[in-house]
Design a protein around this motif. Structure first.
Motif, PDB file in Angstrom:
ATOM      1  N   GLN A  50       3.777  -5.088  -3.492  1.00 45.28           N
ATOM      2  CA  GLN A  50       3.003  -4.637  -2.328  1.00 45.28           C
ATOM      3  C   GLN A  50       2.624  -3.157  -2.478  1.00 45.28           C
ATOM      4  O   GLN A  50       1.496  -2.763  -2.195  1.00 45.28           O
ATOM      5  CB  GLN A  50       3.822  -4.819  -1.029  1.00 45.28           C
ATOM      6  CG  GLN A  50       3.824  -6.204  -0.493  1.00 45.28           C
ATOM      7  CD  GLN A  50       4.698  -6.310   0.785  1.00 45.28           C
ATOM      8  OE1 GLN A  50       5.482  -5.420   1.075  1.00 45.28           O
ATOM      9  NE2 GLN A  50       4.515  -7.389   1.505  1.00 45.28           N
ATOM     10  N   LYS A  51       3.584  -2.423  -2.895  1.00 50.90           N
ATOM     11  CA  LYS A  51       3.326  -0.988  -3.037  1.00 50.90           C
ATOM     12  C   LYS A  51       2.273  -0.746  -4.132  1.00 50.90           C
ATOM     13  O   LYS A  51       1.351   0.035  -3.955  1.00 50.90           O
ATOM     14  CB  LYS A  51       4.622  -0.265  -3.376  1.00 50.90           C
ATOM     15  CG  LYS A  51       4.490   1.219  -3.388  1.00 50.90           C
ATOM     16  CD  LYS A  51       5.843   1.874  -3.609  1.00 50.90           C
ATOM     17  CE  LYS A  51       5.712   3.366  -3.550  1.00 50.90           C
ATOM     18  NZ  LYS A  51       6.926   4.059  -3.838  1.00 50.90           N
ATOM     19  N   LEU A  52       2.451  -1.487  -5.237  1.00 52.51           N
ATOM     20  CA  LEU A  52       1.535  -1.324  -6.336  1.00 52.51           C
ATOM     21  C   LEU A  52       0.138  -1.814  -5.958  1.00 52.51           C
ATOM     22  O   LEU A  52      -0.883  -1.175  -6.242  1.00 52.51           O
ATOM     23  CB  LEU A  52       2.052  -2.092  -7.569  1.00 52.51           C
ATOM     24  CG  LEU A  52       1.253  -1.933  -8.845  1.00 52.51           C
ATOM     25  CD1 LEU A  52       1.303  -0.496  -9.348  1.00 52.51           C
ATOM     26  CD2 LEU A  52       1.736  -2.883  -9.899  1.00 52.51           C
ATOM     27  N   GLY A  63      -0.997  -2.233  -2.904  1.00 49.45           N
ATOM     28  CA  GLY A  63      -1.521  -1.379  -1.839  1.00 49.45           C
ATOM     29  C   GLY A  63      -2.077  -0.074  -2.370  1.00 49.45           C
ATOM     30  O   GLY A  63      -3.048   0.456  -1.859  1.00 49.45           O
ATOM     31  N   GLU A  64      -1.517   0.453  -3.406  1.00 48.65           N
ATOM     32  CA  GLU A  64      -1.972   1.720  -3.959  1.00 48.65           C
ATOM     33  C   GLU A  64      -3.154   1.523  -4.927  1.00 48.65           C
ATOM     34  O   GLU A  64      -4.017   2.382  -5.046  1.00 48.65           O
ATOM     35  CB  GLU A  64      -0.828   2.420  -4.709  1.00 48.65           C
ATOM     36  CG  GLU A  64       0.265   2.909  -3.833  1.00 48.65           C
ATOM     37  CD  GLU A  64       1.422   3.513  -4.617  1.00 48.65           C
ATOM     38  OE1 GLU A  64       1.402   3.574  -5.852  1.00 48.65           O
ATOM     39  OE2 GLU A  64       2.385   3.909  -3.959  1.00 48.65           O
ATOM     40  N   SER A  65      -3.200   0.384  -5.623  1.00 50.61           N
ATOM     41  CA  SER A  65      -4.209   0.238  -6.663  1.00 50.61           C
ATOM     42  C   SER A  65      -5.426  -0.571  -6.222  1.00 50.61           C
ATOM     43  O   SER A  65      -6.465  -0.488  -6.834  1.00 50.61           O
ATOM     44  CB  SER A  65      -3.602  -0.363  -7.914  1.00 50.61           C
ATOM     45  OG  SER A  65      -3.102  -1.663  -7.642  1.00 50.61           O
ATOM     46  N   SER A 102      -8.447  -1.942  -3.507  1.00 51.90           N
ATOM     47  CA  SER A 102      -9.210  -1.453  -2.362  1.00 51.90           C
ATOM     48  C   SER A 102      -9.058  -2.461  -1.240  1.00 51.90           C
ATOM     49  O   SER A 102      -8.549  -3.568  -1.436  1.00 51.90           O
ATOM     50  CB  SER A 102     -10.672  -1.283  -2.740  1.00 51.90           C
ATOM     51  OG  SER A 102     -11.231  -2.547  -3.012  1.00 51.90           O
ATOM     52  N   THR A 106      -8.255  -6.594  -1.423  1.00 56.08           N
ATOM     53  CA  THR A 106      -7.079  -7.119  -0.722  1.00 56.08           C
ATOM     54  C   THR A 106      -7.497  -8.245   0.172  1.00 56.08           C
ATOM     55  O   THR A 106      -6.849  -9.312   0.220  1.00 56.08           O
ATOM     56  CB  THR A 106      -6.417  -6.000   0.124  1.00 56.08           C
ATOM     57  OG1 THR A 106      -6.140  -4.889  -0.734  1.00 56.08           O
ATOM     58  CG2 THR A 106      -5.160  -6.459   0.751  1.00 56.08           C
TER      59      THR A 106
END
Length: 181
Positions: free
Chosen positions: A153-155, A157-159, A161, A165
């Motif tokens: 999720q973090k990855l 969410g950060e990578s 757009s 998503t």
């Protein structure tokens, strides 16, 4: 007794002078009467004495026979009780031997039961350990999945757009009915 009477009469006759023939003397007739009484009484008295002695001998014989009979009965009873005592001792020995055998059998059975119980408890402990290991593995896997999801999720969410998503979520929703059946 009779001879002493004759002897007394002879002495008396020698000391006293004879006044006539001997059968005229009073002592002679007293002696004759005494002899007659003794002779006449001898037969019934001897019969009575013999009968009394025979009766006493019969009583003594009866008592001896009874005593002999009682002695034989006592010996038979003693033999019977000795036989019973021997039988009772044999029976007691058999009971003791049976009890010892039964106790030994029960001890062996108890040892077998104890071994089976120990094995069963050991198996239960092994099963619990295996369950605990499986549960720990599952918890570790779940934790790893949670960490992986969080990292993803973090990855993501950060990578990615916002448009990417939204497109991934829509694709996952459309694929969901196929995965549930």
């Amino acid at each position: 007794m009779i001879s002493s009477a004759f002897a007394a009469a002879a002495e008396h006759g020698a000391a006293v002078a004879h006044h006539g023939p001997f059968y005229t003397e009073a002592h002679f007739w007293v002696d004759v009467a005494f002899i007659l009484v003794v002779a006449l009484a001898f037969k019934p008295v001897s019969r009575a004495i013999a009968a009394a002695l025979d009766a006493r001998a019969a009583k003594i014989k009866a008592r001896l026979d009874e005593a002999h009979k009682l002695r034989e009965e006592a010996q038979e009873m003693l033999a019977t009780y000795q036989r019973k005592q021997r039988d009772a001792m044999k029976e007691a020995e058999e009971i003791i031997a049976h009890a010892k055998a039964e106790a030994e059998r029960l001890a062996q059975q108890a040892a077998k039961d104890l071994d089976a119980s120990i094995k069963r408890r050991e198996q239960m402990a092994m099963d619990r350990i295996a369950q605990a290991e499986a549960q720990a593995m599952k918890e570790v896997q779940n934790l790893a999945v949670d960490v992986a999801i969080g990292a993803a999720q973090k990855l993501i969410g950060e990578s990615l757009s916002a448009a990417q998503t939204t497109s991934l979520v829509d694709t996952a929703i459309q694929a969901l009915p196929g995965k549930l059946h």
